[in-house]
Scaffold this motif. Sequence first.
Motif, mmCIF file in Angstrom:
data_model
loop_
_atom_site.group_PDB
_atom_site.id
_atom_site.type_symbol
_atom_site.label_atom_id
_atom_site.label_comp_id
_atom_site.label_asym_id
_atom_site.label_seq_id
_atom_site.Cartn_x
_atom_site.Cartn_y
_atom_site.Cartn_z
ATOM 1 N N ASN A 106 11.825 -2.432 11.235
ATOM 2 C CA ASN A 106 11.985 -2.920 9.994
ATOM 3 C C ASN A 106 13.359 -2.602 9.283
ATOM 4 O OD1 ASN A 106 11.711 -3.415 7.363
ATOM 5 N ND2 ASN A 106 9.584 -2.439 7.105
ATOM 6 N N GLU A 108 14.254 -2.745 6.512
ATOM 7 C CA GLU A 108 14.334 -2.213 5.212
ATOM 8 C C GLU A 108 13.770 -0.607 5.303
ATOM 9 O OE1 GLU A 108 15.347 -4.162 2.864
ATOM 10 O OE2 GLU A 108 15.435 -5.762 4.045
ATOM 11 N N SER A 113 15.313 1.059 11.713
ATOM 12 C CA SER A 113 16.264 -0.234 11.569
ATOM 13 C C SER A 113 17.246 -0.181 12.778
ATOM 14 C CB SER A 113 16.957 -0.232 10.131
ATOM 15 O OG SER A 113 17.791 1.009 10.175
ATOM 16 N N GLY A 151 11.180 -8.915 12.784
ATOM 17 C CA GLY A 151 10.529 -8.231 11.763
ATOM 18 C C GLY A 151 9.347 -7.429 12.201
ATOM 19 N N VAL A 152 8.430 -7.146 11.304
ATOM 20 C CA VAL A 152 7.383 -6.589 11.494
ATOM 21 C C VAL A 152 6.101 -7.167 10.908
ATOM 22 C CG1 VAL A 152 8.385 -4.072 11.697
ATOM 23 C CG2 VAL A 152 7.513 -5.002 9.596
ATOM 24 N N GLN A 155 5.614 -8.126 7.363
ATOM 25 C CA GLN A 155 6.690 -9.163 6.462
ATOM 26 C C GLN A 155 6.438 -10.521 7.176
ATOM 27 O OE1 GLN A 155 10.181 -7.184 8.673
ATOM 28 N NE2 GLN A 155 10.739 -6.310 6.729
#
Length: 321
Positions: A106, A108, A113, A151-152, A155
Amino acid sequence: MYQVRTDLALEAREKFEEDNVEIKGVRLEEEQAASDIHISSVIIETENGAKSMGKPKGNYVTLEAPGMIEEDDGYHREVSVQLSKALKRLLPQKKDFTTLVVGLGNREVTPDSLGPRVVDNLCVTRHIIREFGKYVIGDSCHKSVSGIVPGVMAQTGMESMEIVRGISKETSPDVIIAVDALAARSTRRLNRTIQITDTGINPGSGVGNHRHALNSESIGVPVIAIGIPTVVDAATIVIDTMNTLLGALSQAEQLQRIGSSYEKLDMMEKYELVRELLAPQLNTLYVTPKDIDEAVKRLSFTVSEGINLALQKKEECGEDA
């Protein structure tokens, strides 16, 4: 039973050593690659060994480099070189092959990250080679490389495995390199250790957030995983602290009885005890170093440079490998 949270095969093997248990079908090889860079290879050769370790059969190469926490460009360059050498041994051995690099995690969440940041720093060439040919980029030594950050699930609503499998079917890479942040059992390995394995990866397994595996069985393409531990669970920190504290208390004659009682417990019993003491407030807590922002930024360059070096055909350019 409470399980020690770790993605590192080396730590899983060390747990058995602490309990004086010999694992059949698991081999350990060690070498000192360079100054202050130690390489350990855990080779799981049998199904029995895989079951005992809780990890698939295959090769797990661990680079331990304590200096990675420092801003030393020369040292990080040496780590990248050693990473590229370890990676080359696991990559396809044919002259030309195409590679898809997947940055898991992720963007964010800073400790998670690493994968996305590594892809940001990659030398991607597939689009240029497909459009103009492999010589137009000015360096005929580059192989075809593409990258994706899936992404995850929170998301996208999709498993990373589903996204990567779809992209793999469309682009047909010869090998996939998946990069992800890991969880460690020991605080001394945070941001200081790189693991490379040819068995693929289970995203989120180190923090108990299990997702579908990215491996040759699920994707249909060989998957090499690269990871750096950026978090450790609270129970691990408590265990380390208690061991240090009781070691100091054992020096006092009136407190030796407490220390000796605790030392009689094996590692899993200690974790069970700590889990009960921490529950329910802290037993799902994971901790990361306070300088994780700078650390992840620095480490992402180190890993991406190692991948870039491994995916260059330097021998064909008349350069040293």
